[in-house]
Motif scaffolding. Structure first.
Motif, PDB file in Angstrom:
ATOM      1  N   SER A  70       0.841  -1.200   0.000  1.00 16.35           N
ATOM      2  CA  SER A  70       0.000   0.000   0.000  1.00 16.35           C
ATOM      3  C   SER A  70       0.868   1.239   0.000  1.00 16.35           C
ATOM      4  CB  SER A  70      -0.908   0.015   1.231  1.00 16.35           C
ATOM      5  OG  SER A  70      -0.142   0.211   2.414  1.00 16.35           O
ATOM      6  N   LEU A  71       0.285   2.348  -0.455  1.00 18.03           N
ATOM      7  CA  LEU A  71       1.008   3.613  -0.443  1.00 18.03           C
ATOM      8  C   LEU A  71       1.292   4.044   0.986  1.00 18.03           C
ATOM      9  CD1 LEU A  71       2.226   6.062  -1.830  1.00 18.03           C
ATOM     10  CD2 LEU A  71      -0.071   7.043  -1.995  1.00 18.03           C
ATOM     11  N   ALA A  72       0.353   3.825   1.894  1.00 21.63           N
ATOM     12  CA  ALA A  72       0.576   4.203   3.290  1.00 21.63           C
ATOM     13  C   ALA A  72       1.822   3.529   3.844  1.00 21.63           C
ATOM     14  CB  ALA A  72      -0.644   3.841   4.131  1.00 21.63           C
ATOM     15  N   GLU A  73       2.034   2.262   3.492  1.00 22.59           N
ATOM     16  CA  GLU A  73       3.227   1.552   3.942  1.00 22.59           C
ATOM     17  C   GLU A  73       4.482   2.132   3.285  1.00 22.59           C
ATOM     18  OE1 GLU A  73       5.065  -3.015   3.997  1.00 22.59           O
ATOM     19  OE2 GLU A  73       3.062  -2.634   3.186  1.00 22.59           O
ATOM     20  N   ALA A  74       4.379   2.512   2.033  1.00 19.86           N
ATOM     21  CA  ALA A  74       5.543   3.010   1.298  1.00 19.86           C
ATOM     22  C   ALA A  74       6.063   4.330   1.854  1.00 19.86           C
ATOM     23  CB  ALA A  74       5.193   3.182  -0.179  1.00 19.86           C
ATOM     24  N   VAL A  75       5.171   5.155   2.409  1.00 13.91           N
ATOM     25  CA  VAL A  75       5.570   6.505   2.838  1.00 13.91           C
ATOM     26  C   VAL A  75       5.448   6.695   4.346  1.00 13.91           C
ATOM     27  CG1 VAL A  75       4.934   7.467   0.594  1.00 13.91           C
ATOM     28  CG2 VAL A  75       3.253   7.478   2.450  1.00 13.91           C
ATOM     29  N   ALA A  76       5.294   5.610   5.093  1.00 17.67           N
ATOM     30  CA  ALA A  76       5.023   5.728   6.533  1.00 17.67           C
ATOM     31  C   ALA A  76       6.072   6.540   7.273  1.00 17.67           C
ATOM     32  CB  ALA A  76       4.906   4.342   7.149  1.00 17.67           C
ATOM     33  N   ASP A  77       7.333   6.437   6.870  1.00 19.16           N
ATOM     34  CA  ASP A  77       8.413   7.141   7.585  1.00 19.16           C
ATOM     35  C   ASP A  77       8.818   8.442   6.901  1.00 19.16           C
ATOM     36  OD1 ASP A  77       9.458   5.884   5.374  1.00 19.16           O
ATOM     37  OD2 ASP A  77      11.309   5.245   6.352  1.00 19.16           O
ATOM     38  N   LEU A 192       1.586  11.161  11.615  1.00 22.26           N
ATOM     39  CA  LEU A 192       0.493  12.054  11.230  1.00 22.26           C
ATOM     40  C   LEU A 192      -0.806  11.287  11.006  1.00 22.26           C
ATOM     41  CD1 LEU A 192       2.367  14.456   8.793  1.00 22.26           C
ATOM     42  CD2 LEU A 192       1.386  15.056  11.007  1.00 22.26           C
ATOM     43  N   GLU A 193      -0.718  10.122  10.369  1.00 16.51           N
ATOM     44  CA  GLU A 193      -1.934   9.338  10.149  1.00 16.51           C
ATOM     45  C   GLU A 193      -2.533   8.870  11.470  1.00 16.51           C
ATOM     46  OE1 GLU A 193      -3.687   8.862   7.268  1.00 16.51           O
ATOM     47  OE2 GLU A 193      -2.276  10.394   6.608  1.00 16.51           O
ATOM     48  N   GLY A 194      -1.688   8.531  12.457  1.00 12.04           N
ATOM     49  CA  GLY A 194      -2.194   8.179  13.771  1.00 12.04           C
ATOM     50  C   GLY A 194      -2.912   9.355  14.421  1.00 12.04           C
ATOM     51  N   PHE A 195      -2.334  10.543  14.272  1.00 12.63           N
ATOM     52  CA  PHE A 195      -2.977  11.750  14.799  1.00 12.63           C
ATOM     53  C   PHE A 195      -4.319  11.999  14.112  1.00 12.63           C
ATOM     54  CE2 PHE A 195      -3.503  16.357  13.822  1.00 12.63           C
ATOM     55  CZ  PHE A 195      -3.993  16.750  15.057  1.00 12.63           C
ATOM     56  N   PHE A 196      -4.366  11.886  12.775  1.00 16.66           N
ATOM     57  CA  PHE A 196      -5.613  12.140  12.064  1.00 16.66           C
ATOM     58  C   PHE A 196      -6.698  11.129  12.449  1.00 16.66           C
ATOM     59  CE2 PHE A 196      -2.814  14.172   8.660  1.00 16.66           C
ATOM     60  CZ  PHE A 196      -3.090  15.448   9.115  1.00 16.66           C
ATOM     61  N   PHE A 225      -3.474  21.021   9.072  1.00 21.27           N
ATOM     62  CA  PHE A 225      -2.373  20.482   9.862  1.00 21.27           C
ATOM     63  C   PHE A 225      -1.174  20.130   8.992  1.00 21.27           C
ATOM     64  CE2 PHE A 225      -5.732  19.695  13.104  1.00 21.27           C
ATOM     65  CZ  PHE A 225      -5.116  20.362  14.157  1.00 21.27           C
ATOM     66  N   LEU A 226      -1.412  19.675   7.765  1.00 18.36           N
ATOM     67  CA  LEU A 226      -0.289  19.361   6.886  1.00 18.36           C
ATOM     68  C   LEU A 226       0.488  20.617   6.513  1.00 18.36           C
ATOM     69  CD1 LEU A 226      -1.781  16.618   4.526  1.00 18.36           C
ATOM     70  CD2 LEU A 226      -0.080  16.322   6.328  1.00 18.36           C
ATOM     71  N   ARG A 227      -0.213  21.747   6.356  1.00 19.94           N
ATOM     72  CA  ARG A 227       0.483  22.999   6.056  1.00 19.94           C
ATOM     73  C   ARG A 227       1.380  23.441   7.210  1.00 19.94           C
ATOM     74  NH1 ARG A 227      -4.473  24.744   3.696  1.00 19.94           N
ATOM     75  NH2 ARG A 227      -4.985  25.919   5.570  1.00 19.94           N
ATOM     76  N   ASP A 231       6.193  18.785  13.831  1.00 17.95           N
ATOM     77  CA  ASP A 231       7.284  17.886  14.201  1.00 17.95           C
ATOM     78  C   ASP A 231       6.762  16.843  15.185  1.00 17.95           C
ATOM     79  OD1 ASP A 231       7.377  18.966  16.852  1.00 17.95           O
ATOM     80  OD2 ASP A 231       8.826  20.488  16.243  1.00 17.95           O
ATOM     81  N   THR A 232       7.620  15.917  15.576  1.00 24.07           N
ATOM     82  CA  THR A 232       7.176  14.793  16.416  1.00 24.07           C
ATOM     83  C   THR A 232       6.668  15.265  17.774  1.00 24.07           C
ATOM     84  OG1 THR A 232       9.473  14.476  17.115  1.00 24.07           O
ATOM     85  CG2 THR A 232       8.696  13.145  15.282  1.00 24.07           C
ATOM     86  N   ARG A 233       7.330  16.268  18.352  1.00 24.01           N
ATOM     87  CA  ARG A 233       6.901  16.761  19.666  1.00 24.01           C
ATOM     88  C   ARG A 233       5.535  17.422  19.580  1.00 24.01           C
ATOM     89  NH1 ARG A 233      11.030  20.750  22.336  1.00 24.01           N
ATOM     90  NH2 ARG A 233      12.270  18.830  22.288  1.00 24.01           N
ATOM     91  N   GLU A 234       5.305  18.178  18.509  1.00 26.12           N
ATOM     92  CA  GLU A 234       4.008  18.841  18.346  1.00 26.12           C
ATOM     93  C   GLU A 234       2.886  17.826  18.162  1.00 26.12           C
ATOM     94  OE1 GLU A 234       5.799  22.915  16.282  1.00 26.12           O
ATOM     95  OE2 GLU A 234       5.242  21.188  15.041  1.00 26.12           O
ATOM     96  N   VAL A 235       3.152  16.738  17.425  1.00 30.88           N
ATOM     97  CA  VAL A 235       2.136  15.696  17.261  1.00 30.88           C
ATOM     98  C   VAL A 235       1.813  15.050  18.607  1.00 30.88           C
ATOM     99  CG1 VAL A 235       1.679  13.423  16.258  1.00 30.88           C
ATOM    100  CG2 VAL A 235       2.607  15.241  14.835  1.00 30.88           C
ATOM    101  N   ARG A 236       2.847  14.786  19.414  1.00 30.28           N
ATOM    102  CA  ARG A 236       2.605  14.210  20.742  1.00 30.28           C
ATOM    103  C   ARG A 236       1.757  15.146  21.598  1.00 30.28           C
ATOM    104  NH1 ARG A 236       8.141  12.642  20.394  1.00 30.28           N
ATOM    105  NH2 ARG A 236       8.756  14.376  21.767  1.00 30.28           N
ATOM    106  N   LEU A 237       2.043  16.455  21.538  1.00 34.65           N
ATOM    107  CA  LEU A 237       1.263  17.423  22.301  1.00 34.65           C
ATOM    108  C   LEU A 237      -0.191  17.432  21.861  1.00 34.65           C
ATOM    109  CD1 LEU A 237       1.027  19.807  24.278  1.00 34.65           C
ATOM    110  CD2 LEU A 237       1.773  21.305  22.425  1.00 34.65           C
ATOM    111  N   LEU A 238      -0.418  17.481  20.544  1.00 37.60           N
ATOM    112  CA  LEU A 238      -1.790  17.503  20.030  1.00 37.60           C
ATOM    113  C   LEU A 238      -2.544  16.223  20.386  1.00 37.60           C
ATOM    114  CD1 LEU A 238      -1.159  19.120  16.537  1.00 37.60           C
ATOM    115  CD2 LEU A 238      -2.454  20.124  18.418  1.00 37.60           C
TER     116      LEU A 238
END
Length: 259
Positions: A70-77, A192-196, A225-227, A231-238
């Motif tokens: 899947s594309l999600a797997e291809a771009v996960a990182d 990001l996908e986990g956050f969404f 949110f994509l705009r 960063d990783t810390r901001e995603v954890r905060l949100l």
């Protein structure tokens, strides 16, 4: 000069390729421009002799290619994902010309991020769900009277622009401004996908949609949110904020039978 080694990683992703010769030709196209990372998402026929024949010496790129489902797997990182598309879609994405797209990809990779440039199927391109996973769209301004561009030719155009972006930078990684040096790494696509996903669950929990279909609001929130280039810390905060909102929604809910 191998531009794939300047800082981060520039990944070329082919989704659902139908003709194996196009895979080989794409491998040849990216190797001539100093790229080497190729990911194949659910190719219809691969491995195949036509791919090897059309690679014309880029066998090392084919041998190192990853095959995923899947594309999600291809771009996960990946921290930045741009999708090539030939026509307007219902999903409102920022649209970039090839040169602007290459500059953005090179800048992110030179700063140490993994980035991906995604190409769709020969006949139908990327579907809307796949474009939803991209931060922006790339459109090659071909002749409107005959805009049928071969997949490998499109890969060559964008690979050339990536090489020009690297050469314009002198082949060196982009220096970070002092205030940017301490910034956390960009959030990966999987983060990001986990956050969404959690955002969607939270909006349901607080009855944000009021009976309306949630897809439109979620698409708009994704774009916002994509705009922000979180960063990783901001995603954890949100996600912490969302977790508290979900907890308060559970406390405010009337008890079910037996509770």
């Amino acid at each position: 000069m191998n531009i794939a080694q300047q800082g981060g990683e520039i990944r070329i992703v082919l989704v659902g390729t139908q003709h194996p010769g196009n895979i080989g030709a794409a491998a040849r196209a990216i190797k001539t421009m100093g790229l080497e990372r190729l990911v194949l998402v659910a190719p219809e026929r691969y491995p195949h002799g036509d791919a090897i024949a059309m690679a014309a010496g880029a066998d090392d790129v084919l041998d190192a290619a990853r095959i995923v489902g899947s594309l999600a797997e291809a771009v996960a990182d990946c921290a930045l994902v741009l999708g090539c598309t030939a026509r307007s879609r219902r999903i409102a994405l920022e649209e970039l010309a090839p040169r602007a797209a290459a500059a953005r990809l090179h800048g992110a990779a030179a700063s140490g991020a993994r980035v991906a440039l995604v190409f769709g199927r020969e006949r139908t391109g990327l579907d809307n769900d796949e474009l939803q996973l991209c931060h922006a769209a790339v459109h090659i301004p071909a002749n409107p009277d005959y805009s049928s561009l071969n997949l490998a030719a499109a890969v060559q155009v964008l690979s050339y622009e990536l090489r020009m972006a690297a050469l314009a930078d002198g082949g060196h990684a982009v220096a970070l401004a002092p205030q940017e040096e301490q910034r956390e790494p960009p959030a990966s696509h999987a983060e990001l996908e986990g956050f969404f996903a959690q955002l969607g669950d939270t909006l349901d929990a607080i009855d944000f949609h009021k009976g309306r279909a949630p897809e439109s609001a979620l698409r708009k929130l994704r774009r916002i949110f994509l705009r922000c280039a979180l960063d990783t810390r901001e995603v954890r905060l949100l996600r912490g904020v969302l977790a508290d909102a979900q907890r308060m929604a559970r406390l405010a809910s009337p008890p079910g039978p037996g509770e």
